[in-house]
Design a protein around this motif. Structure first.
Motif, mmCIF file in Angstrom:
data_model
loop_
_atom_site.group_PDB
_atom_site.id
_atom_site.type_symbol
_atom_site.label_atom_id
_atom_site.label_comp_id
_atom_site.label_asym_id
_atom_site.label_seq_id
_atom_site.Cartn_x
_atom_site.Cartn_y
_atom_site.Cartn_z
ATOM 1 N N ASP A 144 9.068 -3.959 1.075
ATOM 2 C CA ASP A 144 8.699 -4.520 -0.226
ATOM 3 C C ASP A 144 7.977 -3.426 -1.025
ATOM 4 O O ASP A 144 7.026 -2.816 -0.529
ATOM 5 C CB ASP A 144 7.763 -5.714 0.002
ATOM 6 C CG ASP A 144 7.396 -6.428 -1.281
ATOM 7 O OD1 ASP A 144 7.151 -5.746 -2.300
ATOM 8 O OD2 ASP A 144 7.334 -7.665 -1.264
ATOM 9 N N PRO A 145 8.404 -3.174 -2.255
ATOM 10 C CA PRO A 145 7.768 -2.130 -3.057
ATOM 11 C C PRO A 145 6.249 -2.298 -3.180
ATOM 12 O O PRO A 145 5.516 -1.301 -3.161
ATOM 13 C CB PRO A 145 8.432 -2.280 -4.432
ATOM 14 C CG PRO A 145 9.733 -2.923 -4.150
ATOM 15 C CD PRO A 145 9.500 -3.816 -2.953
ATOM 16 N N LYS A 146 5.784 -3.539 -3.265
ATOM 17 C CA LYS A 146 4.341 -3.768 -3.420
ATOM 18 C C LYS A 146 3.556 -3.255 -2.221
ATOM 19 O O LYS A 146 2.414 -2.830 -2.358
ATOM 20 C CB LYS A 146 4.060 -5.247 -3.672
ATOM 21 C CG LYS A 146 4.518 -5.682 -5.049
ATOM 22 C CD LYS A 146 4.207 -7.130 -5.327
ATOM 23 C CE LYS A 146 4.682 -7.433 -6.733
ATOM 24 N NZ LYS A 146 5.303 -8.702 -6.888
ATOM 25 N N GLU A 147 4.177 -3.267 -1.035
ATOM 26 C CA GLU A 147 3.524 -2.723 0.155
ATOM 27 C C GLU A 147 3.334 -1.207 0.044
ATOM 28 O O GLU A 147 2.450 -0.647 0.680
ATOM 29 C CB GLU A 147 4.391 -2.964 1.408
ATOM 30 C CG GLU A 147 4.416 -4.361 1.946
ATOM 31 C CD GLU A 147 5.312 -4.414 3.192
ATOM 32 O OE1 GLU A 147 5.140 -3.577 4.097
ATOM 33 O OE2 GLU A 147 6.182 -5.311 3.234
ATOM 34 N N LEU A 148 4.181 -0.583 -0.761
ATOM 35 C CA LEU A 148 4.182 0.878 -0.859
ATOM 36 C C LEU A 148 3.298 1.409 -1.991
ATOM 37 O O LEU A 148 3.066 2.613 -2.082
ATOM 38 C CB LEU A 148 5.619 1.379 -1.035
ATOM 39 C CG LEU A 148 6.590 0.958 0.074
ATOM 40 C CD1 LEU A 148 8.005 1.393 -0.270
ATOM 41 C CD2 LEU A 148 6.155 1.487 1.421
ATOM 42 N N TYR A 149 2.799 0.529 -2.841
ATOM 43 C CA TYR A 149 1.981 0.965 -3.974
ATOM 44 C C TYR A 149 0.777 1.816 -3.561
ATOM 45 O O TYR A 149 0.487 2.824 -4.215
ATOM 46 C CB TYR A 149 1.531 -0.227 -4.826
ATOM 47 C CG TYR A 149 2.629 -0.897 -5.622
ATOM 48 C CD1 TYR A 149 3.933 -0.415 -5.659
ATOM 49 C CD2 TYR A 149 2.355 -2.054 -6.329
ATOM 50 C CE1 TYR A 149 4.924 -1.051 -6.383
ATOM 51 C CE2 TYR A 149 3.345 -2.697 -7.067
ATOM 52 C CZ TYR A 149 4.624 -2.192 -7.082
ATOM 53 O OH TYR A 149 5.597 -2.826 -7.806
ATOM 54 N N PRO A 150 0.061 1.463 -2.490
ATOM 55 C CA PRO A 150 -1.060 2.317 -2.091
ATOM 56 C C PRO A 150 -0.618 3.751 -1.733
ATOM 57 O O PRO A 150 -1.328 4.712 -2.032
ATOM 58 C CB PRO A 150 -1.657 1.607 -0.873
ATOM 59 C CG PRO A 150 -1.270 0.170 -1.049
ATOM 60 C CD PRO A 150 0.088 0.212 -1.695
#
Length: 177
Positions: A124-130
């Motif tokens: 999921d892209p949101k998991e990769l934001y950090p």
């Protein structure tokens, strides 16, 4: 009379360019070390050739990399560096470049990991934001160090030498196109 003057001027210009030389030569060992540190290229990399470590700075295209030009440009002797200035630039190369390479390598590895996680693992892209934020911070840190390097170069060179350096950079960029 004009023909003789122009012929003499051309001869002097050609002769001086034949004897122009960089302060340092890029050795095969230096190039191999750079290639070794850079590691493998991403299968998704768009450019024909990776320019390591420069490609991993936040501002990678629009700021000049001056120390390399000072030490390796074929016409670098036009700068007429003093022994003390040359010593300072060689020290900058010895201290700043390895730190930049290490940080750029870290950024590259993080980018490769990010690409794998989104493309191959379907995270999921949101998991990769950090991770994206961390990459951005490291690239910003590299660029801040680059700005400090440019400032340091300005403080070592005279105004005339700095102007000559900018001309060498402009001419180098024109011939690269």
């Amino acid at each position: 009379m004009n023909k003789i003057f122009i012929s003499t001027l051309v001869a002097v210009a050609l002769t001086s360019s034949l004897f122009a030389k960089p302060y340092m030569e890029k050795t095969p060992e230096m190039m191999q070390k750079m290639k070794q540190v850079a590691g493998e290229k991403s299968p998704y990399y768009r450019a024909k050739k990776e320019v390591f470590p420069k490609d991993y700075f936040l501002v990678s295209q629009n700021l000049p990399f001056m120390v390399g030009v000072i030490l390796f440009h074929p016409d670098a002797d036009k700068l007429k560096l003093s022994d003390e200035q040359l010593k300072k630039f060689k020290m900058m190369k010895k201290t700043i470049v390895p730190k930049s390479m290490k940080l750029a390598k870290k950024v590259k590895m993080m980018e490769l990991k990010l690409a794998k996680e989104i493309v191959k693992e379907g995270k999921d892209p949101k998991e990769l934001y950090p991770e994206v934020d961390e990459i951005a911070k490291l690239k910003a840190d590299l660029t801040k160090a680059h700005l400090n390097c440019i400032h340091q170069v300005q403080s070592i060179l005279s105004k005339e030498q700095f102007h000559t350096l900018l001309e060498l950079i402009k001419n180098k960029n024109k011939s690269a196109k």
